[in-house]
Scaffold this motif. Structure first.
Motif, PDB file in Angstrom:
ATOM      1  N   THR A 461     -69.466  64.110 -21.995  1.00 36.49           N
ATOM      2  CA  THR A 461     -70.451  65.043 -21.442  1.00 36.49           C
ATOM      3  C   THR A 461     -69.796  66.123 -20.586  1.00 36.49           C
ATOM      4  OG1 THR A 461     -70.825  63.459 -19.651  1.00 36.49           O
ATOM      5  CG2 THR A 461     -72.360  63.396 -21.511  1.00 36.49           C
ATOM      6  N   ALA A 462     -68.513  65.922 -20.250  1.00 38.23           N
ATOM      7  CA  ALA A 462     -67.750  66.948 -19.532  1.00 38.23           C
ATOM      8  C   ALA A 462     -66.980  67.841 -20.502  1.00 38.23           C
ATOM      9  CB  ALA A 462     -66.780  66.291 -18.553  1.00 38.23           C
ATOM     10  N   ASN A 463     -67.261  67.716 -21.825  1.00 38.85           N
ATOM     11  CA  ASN A 463     -66.613  68.508 -22.873  1.00 38.85           C
ATOM     12  C   ASN A 463     -65.108  68.268 -22.955  1.00 38.85           C
ATOM     13  OD1 ASN A 463     -69.024  70.664 -21.873  1.00 38.85           O
ATOM     14  ND2 ASN A 463     -68.884  70.235 -24.061  1.00 38.85           N
ATOM     15  N   ALA A 464     -64.691  67.023 -22.667  1.00 34.89           N
ATOM     16  CA  ALA A 464     -63.304  66.600 -22.827  1.00 34.89           C
ATOM     17  C   ALA A 464     -63.213  65.669 -24.032  1.00 34.89           C
ATOM     18  CB  ALA A 464     -62.806  65.892 -21.575  1.00 34.89           C
ATOM     19  N   VAL A 465     -62.021  65.576 -24.642  1.00 38.73           N
ATOM     20  CA  VAL A 465     -61.826  64.760 -25.839  1.00 38.73           C
ATOM     21  C   VAL A 465     -60.988  63.526 -25.511  1.00 38.73           C
ATOM     22  CG1 VAL A 465     -61.022  64.705 -28.224  1.00 38.73           C
ATOM     23  CG2 VAL A 465     -61.914  66.826 -27.270  1.00 38.73           C
ATOM     24  N   TYR A 466     -61.469  62.374 -25.973  1.00 36.65           N
ATOM     25  CA  TYR A 466     -60.747  61.110 -25.882  1.00 36.65           C
ATOM     26  C   TYR A 466     -60.662  60.517 -27.290  1.00 36.65           C
ATOM     27  CZ  TYR A 466     -61.096  60.997 -20.770  1.00 36.65           C
ATOM     28  OH  TYR A 466     -60.969  61.283 -19.426  1.00 36.65           O
ATOM     29  N   CYS A 467     -59.554  59.835 -27.574  1.00 36.43           N
ATOM     30  CA  CYS A 467     -59.379  59.190 -28.868  1.00 36.43           C
ATOM     31  C   CYS A 467     -58.846  57.774 -28.676  1.00 36.43           C
ATOM     32  CB  CYS A 467     -58.425  59.984 -29.760  1.00 36.43           C
ATOM     33  SG  CYS A 467     -58.991  61.652 -30.190  1.00 36.43           S
ATOM     34  N   TRP A 468     -59.010  56.932 -29.725  1.00 38.19           N
ATOM     35  CA  TRP A 468     -58.539  55.559 -29.673  1.00 38.19           C
ATOM     36  C   TRP A 468     -58.375  55.021 -31.091  1.00 38.19           C
ATOM     37  CZ3 TRP A 468     -63.153  57.501 -27.942  1.00 38.19           C
ATOM     38  CH2 TRP A 468     -64.320  57.126 -28.627  1.00 38.19           C
ATOM     39  N   GLY A 469     -57.455  54.040 -31.247  1.00 35.32           N
ATOM     40  CA  GLY A 469     -57.239  53.434 -32.546  1.00 35.32           C
ATOM     41  C   GLY A 469     -55.822  53.608 -33.051  1.00 35.32           C
ATOM     42  N   GLY A 474     -49.844  60.719 -34.812  1.00 39.02           N
ATOM     43  CA  GLY A 474     -50.330  61.463 -33.656  1.00 39.02           C
ATOM     44  C   GLY A 474     -51.791  61.836 -33.736  1.00 39.02           C
ATOM     45  N   GLU A 475     -52.583  61.062 -34.496  1.00 33.01           N
ATOM     46  CA  GLU A 475     -54.001  61.373 -34.679  1.00 33.01           C
ATOM     47  C   GLU A 475     -54.800  61.329 -33.375  1.00 33.01           C
ATOM     48  OE1 GLU A 475     -52.179  59.287 -36.436  1.00 33.01           O
ATOM     49  OE2 GLU A 475     -52.765  59.224 -38.550  1.00 33.01           O
ATOM     50  N   LEU A 476     -54.297  60.588 -32.371  1.00 26.67           N
ATOM     51  CA  LEU A 476     -55.022  60.472 -31.104  1.00 26.67           C
ATOM     52  C   LEU A 476     -54.775  61.657 -30.183  1.00 26.67           C
ATOM     53  CD1 LEU A 476     -54.633  56.666 -30.275  1.00 26.67           C
ATOM     54  CD2 LEU A 476     -56.196  57.813 -31.859  1.00 26.67           C
ATOM     55  N   GLY A 477     -53.739  62.459 -30.487  1.00 25.46           N
ATOM     56  CA  GLY A 477     -53.509  63.681 -29.727  1.00 25.46           C
ATOM     57  C   GLY A 477     -53.052  63.469 -28.294  1.00 25.46           C
ATOM     58  N   ASP A 478     -52.563  62.275 -27.973  1.00 25.77           N
ATOM     59  CA  ASP A 478     -52.148  62.002 -26.595  1.00 25.77           C
ATOM     60  C   ASP A 478     -50.659  62.191 -26.377  1.00 25.77           C
ATOM     61  OD1 ASP A 478     -51.222  59.812 -28.037  1.00 25.77           O
ATOM     62  OD2 ASP A 478     -51.740  58.345 -26.488  1.00 25.77           O
ATOM     63  N   GLY A 479     -49.970  62.796 -27.351  1.00 27.52           N
ATOM     64  CA  GLY A 479     -48.547  63.048 -27.225  1.00 27.52           C
ATOM     65  C   GLY A 479     -47.664  61.910 -27.679  1.00 27.52           C
ATOM     66  N   THR A 480     -48.273  60.843 -28.221  1.00 26.98           N
ATOM     67  CA  THR A 480     -47.507  59.681 -28.671  1.00 26.98           C
ATOM     68  C   THR A 480     -47.927  59.309 -30.089  1.00 26.98           C
ATOM     69  OG1 THR A 480     -49.030  57.866 -28.073  1.00 26.98           O
ATOM     70  CG2 THR A 480     -47.726  58.836 -26.294  1.00 26.98           C
ATOM     71  N   VAL A 481     -47.265  58.287 -30.633  1.00 23.70           N
ATOM     72  CA  VAL A 481     -47.681  57.677 -31.893  1.00 23.70           C
ATOM     73  C   VAL A 481     -47.988  56.199 -31.647  1.00 23.70           C
ATOM     74  CG1 VAL A 481     -46.505  59.301 -33.409  1.00 23.70           C
ATOM     75  CG2 VAL A 481     -45.253  57.330 -32.530  1.00 23.70           C
ATOM     76  N   THR A 482     -48.403  55.890 -30.450  1.00 18.15           N
ATOM     77  CA  THR A 482     -48.716  54.522 -30.039  1.00 18.15           C
ATOM     78  C   THR A 482     -50.182  54.215 -30.287  1.00 18.15           C
ATOM     79  OG1 THR A 482     -47.048  54.671 -28.286  1.00 18.15           O
ATOM     80  CG2 THR A 482     -48.675  52.893 -28.113  1.00 18.15           C
ATOM     81  N   PRO A 483     -50.524  53.107 -30.965  1.00 22.07           N
ATOM     82  CA  PRO A 483     -51.931  52.753 -31.142  1.00 22.07           C
ATOM     83  C   PRO A 483     -52.589  52.388 -29.818  1.00 22.07           C
ATOM     84  CG  PRO A 483     -50.516  50.991 -31.933  1.00 22.07           C
ATOM     85  CD  PRO A 483     -49.627  52.135 -31.629  1.00 22.07           C
ATOM     86  N   ARG A 484     -53.874  52.673 -29.712  1.00 25.31           N
ATOM     87  CA  ARG A 484     -54.623  52.401 -28.480  1.00 25.31           C
ATOM     88  C   ARG A 484     -55.916  51.667 -28.831  1.00 25.31           C
ATOM     89  NH1 ARG A 484     -50.867  54.302 -24.572  1.00 25.31           N
ATOM     90  NH2 ARG A 484     -50.044  56.310 -25.281  1.00 25.31           N
ATOM     91  N   THR A 486     -58.316  51.314 -26.472  1.00 23.31           N
ATOM     92  CA  THR A 486     -59.314  51.902 -25.580  1.00 23.31           C
ATOM     93  C   THR A 486     -59.083  53.410 -25.532  1.00 23.31           C
ATOM     94  OG1 THR A 486     -57.900  51.540 -23.645  1.00 23.31           O
ATOM     95  CG2 THR A 486     -59.518  49.817 -24.160  1.00 23.31           C
ATOM     96  N   PRO A 487     -60.057  54.192 -25.113  1.00 20.27           N
ATOM     97  CA  PRO A 487     -59.939  55.655 -25.144  1.00 20.27           C
ATOM     98  C   PRO A 487     -58.823  56.194 -24.248  1.00 20.27           C
ATOM     99  CG  PRO A 487     -62.236  55.009 -24.994  1.00 20.27           C
ATOM    100  CD  PRO A 487     -61.436  53.770 -24.781  1.00 20.27           C
ATOM    101  N   VAL A 488     -58.085  57.195 -24.785  1.00 15.48           N
ATOM    102  CA  VAL A 488     -57.093  57.939 -23.999  1.00 15.48           C
ATOM    103  C   VAL A 488     -57.400  59.423 -24.168  1.00 15.48           C
ATOM    104  CG1 VAL A 488     -55.289  56.195 -24.172  1.00 15.48           C
ATOM    105  CG2 VAL A 488     -55.476  57.925 -25.956  1.00 15.48           C
ATOM    106  N   PRO A 489     -57.137  60.225 -23.127  1.00 15.56           N
ATOM    107  CA  PRO A 489     -57.440  61.655 -23.231  1.00 15.56           C
ATOM    108  C   PRO A 489     -56.454  62.382 -24.128  1.00 15.56           C
ATOM    109  CG  PRO A 489     -56.402  61.166 -21.128  1.00 15.56           C
ATOM    110  CD  PRO A 489     -56.649  59.843 -21.784  1.00 15.56           C
TER     111      PRO A 489
END
Length: 493
Positions: A461-469, A474-484, A486-489
């Protein structure tokens, strides 16, 4: 004989004398004519031919005019080619040095724009120099995101309509004119287009979007003609879909893509062996072809060689591959033309994954049909169903999204839930598959969640993106290739 010889000799001498006289005349004329004088001129040299500016910012460069052959008249300047939202002006200074200033509006889409600096002076030929202005996100800044879509890679749209993508890019599906395999942070889609919506394939390396004017553009792999531009040549940047149609909805399957035109007609293109075009045919259409007549639609979704669409009255129709029940008509057979989804339900939206479909009714209840091996239908079982079944848990949703074998929804309060295949894609802190909705942990409030292929992303709701899985490219866009799990920005460059 002697007279003939003398006559020829006389002619030869006469010819030589005549030629010599003509040459003498030419030389005299040349010496008498005035020599040409030099024409006054000038040239332009830019301090920088490539500029970078953030939305809402300004940048500048110098312009040096070099005069030749006595040019004394005043040099004036003008700028042409600047798009709306990019203001460019030139102020002349001393010693023939001027300053070009470029200002980008706060809503100008990220991209590279070409502008021309034109100089003119009385008595001299006009001159022109070209400047490439790149509008880019400030380092470390997070844009305001309105939409995120996940599939084989991830793309997002800012509230101003600028497109960014990240993840795997082997066929240019990120749209940045590159083919780097791993991209763990967002890159700007080239071309400076402003989009209202975007779609990506769950399996193939393809992206498509609709601009604010309704034009459809696609980019990435084109092995089956999925870009709709008449060839099977891949494109690393957005390329217009042929036909000059204006669209209000677009969807990318595997071998095909489809869109709903503003008049409600559905069009599909690409390749289908099982009838995903809906026009009664199979095979290849390299440009958009209308589905069977008699139905008009408001939105469309696409899966693995099948398509579903929603009429303005909320009736759902599907066509194409049906062996897992994904057409929803109670059967497990293919259809090359649209068939009605059974149950008489009225839907406000549809979501198609790999071999499963979900629909959200007007009262917010979720129903799903098709493949259910990992619990993707959310009904508490792993039995496939060729007709809609209610998602368990008694939840009501404001929107739904389908991953390849994962479904996600957001409630009216902003709570996120996902179910189905789980290599972290459910965001519940586990890697356990779920046959009914599981809450996304972390206390985030979402506007929407998009399920991808083994991962999910959401806009808060703050128009920020979080990804997980899952995160191999680099599909999560968090600068890594580490699976997650829980959500990471998403980390912006």
């Amino acid at each position: 004989m002697f007279r003939l010889f003398v006559r020829r000799l006389n002619f030869s001498v006469l010819a030589i004398l005549t030629a010599a006289a003509a040459q003498a005349c030419d030389n005299a004329a040349t010496e008498a004519a005035p020599r040409p004088t030099s024409v006054p001129a000038f040239s332009l040299t830019l301090g920088a031919s490539a500029l970078s500016v953030a939305p809402g910012g300004t940048t500048s460069t110098s312009i040096k005019a070099t005069r030749t052959d006595g040019l004394a008249s005043t040099i004036t300047y003008a700028v042409t080619g600047a798009p709306p939202g990019l203001a460019a002006s030139i102020v002349a200074g001393a010693s023939d040095i001027a300053t070009l200033t470029v200002a980008a509006s706060g809503t100008l889409a990220v991209g590279t724009y070409s502008i021309a600096v034109n100089g003119s002076a009385p008595g001299a030929l006009a001159q022109q120099a070209t400047v490439a202005v790149t509008v880019t996100l400030p380092t470390g800044a997070s844009p305001s995101i309105a939409l995120v879509v996940a599939g084989n890679h991830t793309c997002a749209l800012t509230t101003a309509g600028a497109a960014y993508c990240w993840g795997y890019n082997g066929n240019g599906q990120l749209g940045n004119n590159d083919t780097s395999y791993v991209n763990p942070t967002p890159v700007a889609v080239a071309g400076g287009l402003t989009f209202q919506t975007i779609s990506v394939s769950k399996v193939e390396d393809i992206s498509c979007g609709i601009t604010t004017s309704g034009a459809a553009y696609c980019w990435g792999s084109n092995r089956a003609g999925q870009l709709g531009e008449g060839t099977t040549t891949r494109h690393l940047t957005p390329t217009p879909v042929d036909g000059g149609l204006t669209f209000r909805s677009v969807a990318v399957g595997n071998g095909h893509a489809c869109g709903v035109a503003t008049n409600g007609t559905a069009y599909c293109w690409g390749t289908t062996p099982n009838g995903a075009f809906g026009d009664g045919s199979t095979g290849v259409h390299l440009t958009p072809t209308a589905t069977a007549t008699g139905l008009t639609f408001q939105s469309i979704v696409a899966g693995s060689d099948y398509t579903c669409a929603l009429t303005s009255a909320g009736a759902a129709y599907c066509w194409g591959l049906g062996f897992s029940g994904q057409l929803g008509d109670g059967n497990r057979t293919n259809s090359t033309t649209p068939v009605a989804v059974s149950g008489g339900l009225t839907f406000r939206s549809l979501a198609a994954g790999g071999l499963s479909v979900c629909g959200l009714t007007s009262d917010g209840n979720a129903y799903c049909w098709g493949q259910n091996f990992y619990g993707t239908l959310g009904d508490g079982t792993t039995r496939l169903s060729g007709a809609p079944v209610a998602v368990a848990g008694g939840l009501t949703f404001q929107n739904l999204s389908a991953g390849y074998e994962t479904m996600c929804g957001v409630t009216a309060s902003g709570a996120g839930y996902c179910w189905g295949y789980n290599f972290g894609a459910l965001g519940d802190g586990t890697f356990d598959h779920r046959s009914s909705p599981a809450a996304v942990v972390g206390g985030l409030k979402f506007l929407s969640i998009s399920g991808g292929t083994g991962y999910s992303c959401g806009v808060t709701t703050a128009n920020a993106v979080y990804c997980w899985g899952d995160n191999p490219e680099g599909e999560l866009g968090d600068g890594t290739v580490t699976p997650r799990d829980t959500p990471v920005p998403v980390r912006w460059p």
